[in-house]
Design a protein around this motif. Structure first.
Motif, PDB file in Angstrom:
ATOM      1  N   THR A 149     -66.808 -44.380  20.312  1.00 45.45           N
ATOM      2  CA  THR A 149     -65.566 -43.512  19.941  1.00 45.45           C
ATOM      3  C   THR A 149     -66.202 -41.989  19.546  1.00 45.45           C
ATOM      4  OG1 THR A 149     -65.201 -44.644  17.725  1.00 45.45           O
ATOM      5  CG2 THR A 149     -64.625 -46.321  19.578  1.00 45.45           C
ATOM      6  N   VAL A 150     -65.275 -41.988  20.425  1.00 45.14           N
ATOM      7  CA  VAL A 150     -65.426 -40.390  19.803  1.00 45.14           C
ATOM      8  C   VAL A 150     -64.285 -39.885  20.043  1.00 45.14           C
ATOM      9  CG1 VAL A 150     -65.703 -38.323  20.116  1.00 45.14           C
ATOM     10  CG2 VAL A 150     -66.878 -40.418  21.363  1.00 45.14           C
ATOM     11  N   GLU A 151     -63.689 -38.762  18.149  1.00 42.40           N
ATOM     12  CA  GLU A 151     -62.049 -38.576  18.351  1.00 42.40           C
ATOM     13  C   GLU A 151     -62.239 -37.075  18.669  1.00 42.40           C
ATOM     14  OE1 GLU A 151     -60.416 -39.104  14.786  1.00 42.40           O
ATOM     15  OE2 GLU A 151     -61.063 -41.253  13.964  1.00 42.40           O
ATOM     16  N   ILE A 152     -60.962 -36.704  18.966  1.00 42.03           N
ATOM     17  CA  ILE A 152     -61.140 -35.400  19.899  1.00 42.03           C
ATOM     18  C   ILE A 152     -59.285 -34.611  19.924  1.00 42.03           C
ATOM     19  CG2 ILE A 152     -61.089 -33.558  21.886  1.00 42.03           C
ATOM     20  CD1 ILE A 152     -63.396 -35.712  22.941  1.00 42.03           C
ATOM     21  N   SER A 153     -59.841 -33.695  18.861  1.00 45.04           N
ATOM     22  CA  SER A 153     -58.363 -32.589  18.741  1.00 45.04           C
ATOM     23  C   SER A 153     -57.615 -32.620  20.509  1.00 45.04           C
ATOM     24  CB  SER A 153     -58.821 -31.261  17.938  1.00 45.04           C
ATOM     25  OG  SER A 153     -59.284 -31.448  17.227  1.00 45.04           O
ATOM     26  N   GLY A 154     -56.617 -32.864  19.842  1.00 43.44           N
ATOM     27  CA  GLY A 154     -56.010 -32.702  21.176  1.00 43.44           C
ATOM     28  C   GLY A 154     -54.745 -34.439  21.760  1.00 43.44           C
ATOM     29  N   GLY A 185     -57.220 -43.145  23.468  1.00 48.25           N
ATOM     30  CA  GLY A 185     -55.621 -43.405  23.741  1.00 48.25           C
ATOM     31  C   GLY A 185     -55.295 -42.340  21.812  1.00 48.25           C
ATOM     32  N   LYS A 186     -54.285 -42.176  21.452  1.00 45.45           N
ATOM     33  CA  LYS A 186     -54.301 -41.904  20.141  1.00 45.45           C
ATOM     34  C   LYS A 186     -55.010 -42.572  18.849  1.00 45.45           C
ATOM     35  CE  LYS A 186     -50.089 -39.921  19.399  1.00 45.45           C
ATOM     36  NZ  LYS A 186     -48.761 -39.636  19.590  1.00 45.45           N
ATOM     37  N   VAL A 187     -55.149 -41.390  18.063  1.00 41.64           N
ATOM     38  CA  VAL A 187     -55.819 -41.795  17.009  1.00 41.64           C
ATOM     39  C   VAL A 187     -55.030 -42.959  15.809  1.00 41.64           C
ATOM     40  CG1 VAL A 187     -57.396 -41.495  14.251  1.00 41.64           C
ATOM     41  CG2 VAL A 187     -57.435 -39.995  16.628  1.00 41.64           C
ATOM     42  N   LYS A 233     -50.510 -43.801  15.096  1.00 41.65           N
ATOM     43  CA  LYS A 233     -49.246 -42.921  16.365  1.00 41.65           C
ATOM     44  C   LYS A 233     -48.467 -42.253  16.062  1.00 41.65           C
ATOM     45  CE  LYS A 233     -44.711 -46.100  16.020  1.00 41.65           C
ATOM     46  NZ  LYS A 233     -43.876 -47.454  15.519  1.00 41.65           N
ATOM     47  N   ASN A 234     -48.745 -41.764  14.773  1.00 41.82           N
ATOM     48  CA  ASN A 234     -48.125 -40.496  14.094  1.00 41.82           C
ATOM     49  C   ASN A 234     -49.358 -39.210  14.428  1.00 41.82           C
ATOM     50  OD1 ASN A 234     -45.317 -41.719  13.712  1.00 41.82           O
ATOM     51  ND2 ASN A 234     -46.958 -42.095  11.212  1.00 41.82           N
ATOM     52  N   SER A 235     -50.308 -39.663  14.719  1.00 41.71           N
ATOM     53  CA  SER A 235     -51.617 -38.227  14.356  1.00 41.71           C
ATOM     54  C   SER A 235     -50.929 -37.166  16.086  1.00 41.71           C
ATOM     55  CB  SER A 235     -52.876 -39.709  14.802  1.00 41.71           C
ATOM     56  OG  SER A 235     -53.956 -38.184  14.548  1.00 41.71           O
ATOM     57  N   PRO A 236     -52.152 -36.565  16.394  1.00 41.25           N
ATOM     58  CA  PRO A 236     -51.871 -35.322  17.312  1.00 41.25           C
ATOM     59  C   PRO A 236     -53.435 -35.511  18.077  1.00 41.25           C
ATOM     60  CG  PRO A 236     -52.240 -34.705  15.597  1.00 41.25           C
ATOM     61  CD  PRO A 236     -52.099 -35.562  14.513  1.00 41.25           C
ATOM     62  N   ASP A 237     -54.016 -36.508  17.297  1.00 40.02           N
ATOM     63  CA  ASP A 237     -56.075 -36.468  17.744  1.00 40.02           C
ATOM     64  C   ASP A 237     -55.641 -37.457  19.502  1.00 40.02           C
ATOM     65  OD1 ASP A 237     -56.155 -33.889  16.535  1.00 40.02           O
ATOM     66  OD2 ASP A 237     -56.678 -34.792  14.410  1.00 40.02           O
ATOM     67  N   SER A 238     -56.381 -37.575  19.806  1.00 37.06           N
ATOM     68  CA  SER A 238     -56.956 -38.926  20.750  1.00 37.06           C
ATOM     69  C   SER A 238     -58.605 -38.914  20.891  1.00 37.06           C
ATOM     70  CB  SER A 238     -57.221 -38.025  22.055  1.00 37.06           C
ATOM     71  OG  SER A 238     -55.857 -37.532  22.399  1.00 37.06           O
ATOM     72  N   MET A 250     -74.835 -42.641  25.079  1.00 35.93           N
ATOM     73  CA  MET A 250     -75.133 -41.360  26.280  1.00 35.93           C
ATOM     74  C   MET A 250     -73.689 -40.730  26.956  1.00 35.93           C
ATOM     75  SD  MET A 250     -76.587 -41.770  30.431  1.00 35.93           S
ATOM     76  CE  MET A 250     -74.367 -41.700  30.744  1.00 35.93           C
ATOM     77  N   TRP A 251     -73.208 -41.528  26.822  1.00 40.66           N
ATOM     78  CA  TRP A 251     -71.981 -41.117  26.932  1.00 40.66           C
ATOM     79  C   TRP A 251     -70.982 -39.989  25.995  1.00 40.66           C
ATOM     80  CZ3 TRP A 251     -69.971 -39.562  31.835  1.00 40.66           C
ATOM     81  CH2 TRP A 251     -69.896 -40.401  32.502  1.00 40.66           C
ATOM     82  N   LYS A 252     -71.604 -40.907  24.848  1.00 35.71           N
ATOM     83  CA  LYS A 252     -70.705 -40.261  23.037  1.00 35.71           C
ATOM     84  C   LYS A 252     -71.831 -39.452  23.386  1.00 35.71           C
ATOM     85  CE  LYS A 252     -70.663 -41.003  18.918  1.00 35.71           C
ATOM     86  NZ  LYS A 252     -71.201 -42.146  17.128  1.00 35.71           N
ATOM     87  N   GLN A 253     -72.647 -39.088  23.108  1.00 35.54           N
ATOM     88  CA  GLN A 253     -73.488 -37.719  23.252  1.00 35.54           C
ATOM     89  C   GLN A 253     -73.302 -36.574  24.713  1.00 35.54           C
ATOM     90  OE1 GLN A 253     -77.965 -37.568  21.859  1.00 35.54           O
ATOM     91  NE2 GLN A 253     -77.464 -39.992  23.174  1.00 35.54           N
ATOM     92  N   ILE A 254     -72.284 -36.976  25.802  1.00 31.93           N
ATOM     93  CA  ILE A 254     -72.158 -36.394  26.618  1.00 31.93           C
ATOM     94  C   ILE A 254     -70.655 -35.868  26.079  1.00 31.93           C
ATOM     95  CG2 ILE A 254     -71.331 -35.551  28.958  1.00 31.93           C
ATOM     96  CD1 ILE A 254     -73.389 -37.476  29.895  1.00 31.93           C
ATOM     97  N   PHE A 255     -70.597 -36.023  25.804  1.00 32.79           N
ATOM     98  CA  PHE A 255     -69.228 -36.245  24.958  1.00 32.79           C
ATOM     99  C   PHE A 255     -68.354 -35.309  23.953  1.00 32.79           C
ATOM    100  CE2 PHE A 255     -67.020 -40.228  27.316  1.00 32.79           C
ATOM    101  CZ  PHE A 255     -66.957 -39.473  28.188  1.00 32.79           C
ATOM    102  N   GLU A 256     -69.484 -35.998  23.057  1.00 28.85           N
ATOM    103  CA  GLU A 256     -69.504 -34.364  21.706  1.00 28.85           C
ATOM    104  C   GLU A 256     -70.322 -33.872  22.639  1.00 28.85           C
ATOM    105  OE1 GLU A 256     -70.475 -37.880  18.410  1.00 28.85           O
ATOM    106  OE2 GLU A 256     -72.544 -36.512  19.532  1.00 28.85           O
TER     107      GLU A 256
END
Length: 247
Positions: free
Chosen positions: A28-33, A81-83, A85-90, A104-110
């Motif tokens: 999993t990767v948490e991303i702002s937005g 998805g959302k982090v 229910k009330n979080s602005p991050d994904s 591999m995909w996690k490292q690409i997304f990071e």
């Protein structure tokens, strides 16, 4: 070789391998937005690598879900998805049949979405050649797996071991079974031929059913031929970019 004794252990081995694959982890990767913003970025990235994927409506509680098609050399099942229910991050969740591809995909997304700097021990990828992988496959599918997994983020040591074990067991069952069948079909000498010490029917390769051995060899090598193309193609598509990876 006593095939009966060997075959007793094959069901146990297959059960072990099946359980190993069923214990699917995920990265999993948490991303702002918002998920919508992240979806636009993810779709652009997936299109950049290979457009052969589709959106799956069965999101399992997530907002978006994307899966590869058989034409796509990558293996992924990606959720957005959302982090909370009330979080602005994904959050991005990556699942694959190979742990290596998840990582591999996690490292690409990071690197691509989070813009994280590369790790100190991360390295760029070198090109691999399908003709080498296919040539090794003719000798043994395990050799082809070894070539494609060497210095490639597509595989972990676990992935390499499991893939090699599956091809080994498949060859053992199919080729061993075909060999045993052909051997059993060899005609036996009668009493008179034994008394006269006449030459026997020959070895298993003289059996009319020996063609089954070559057919059995072709099955595993045919399957690996497609897998080898996928591995080489996915590795080289990834190697085109400036991403670096830790193995």
């Amino acid at each position: 070789m006593n095939l009966t004794k060997i075959y007793r252990f094959i069901p146990i081995a297959f059960i072990y391998l099946s359980l190993s694959f069923s214990l699917k982890a995920a990265e999993t990767v948490e991303i702002s937005g918002s998920p919508d913003d992240l979806n636009l970025k993810l779709v652009a990235l997936l299109n950049q690598l290979d457009p052969n994927y589709y959106s799956d409506d069965k999101t399992k509680g997530f907002v978006y879900r994307y899966k590869h098609t058989w034409k796509n050399p990558y293996d992924f099942d990606i959720y957005i998805g959302k982090v909370g229910k009330n979080s602005p991050d994904s959050v991005l969740r990556i699942e694959s049949t190979k742990v290596g591809q998840e990582r591999m995909w996690k490292q690409i997304f990071e690197q691509e979405l989070l813009r994280n700097p590369p790790k100190e021990d991360a390295v760029a990828l070198s090109k691999k050649y399908n003709i080498i992988s296919q040539g090794l496959n003719l000798i043994s599918p395990i050799a082809s797996v070894g070539y494609n997994s060497w210095k490639s983020p597509l595989y972990t040591s676990r992935d390499t071991l499991l893939s090699s074990a599956i091809y080994f067991l498949a060859d053992l069952v199919l080729v061993g079974g075909a060999y045993y069948y052909a051997q059993e079909k060899l005609p036996n000498k009668n009493i008179w031929e034994n008394m006269m010490n006449e030459k026997g029917p020959g070895n298993v390769w003289n059996s009319p059913d020996s063609i089954g051995i070559f057919a059995a060899l072709a099955i595993t090598r045919g399957i690996r031929a497609f897998d080898a193309w996928e591995d080489t193609s996915a590795h080289n598509k990834t190697a085109q970019y400036s991403w670096t990876f830790r193995f």
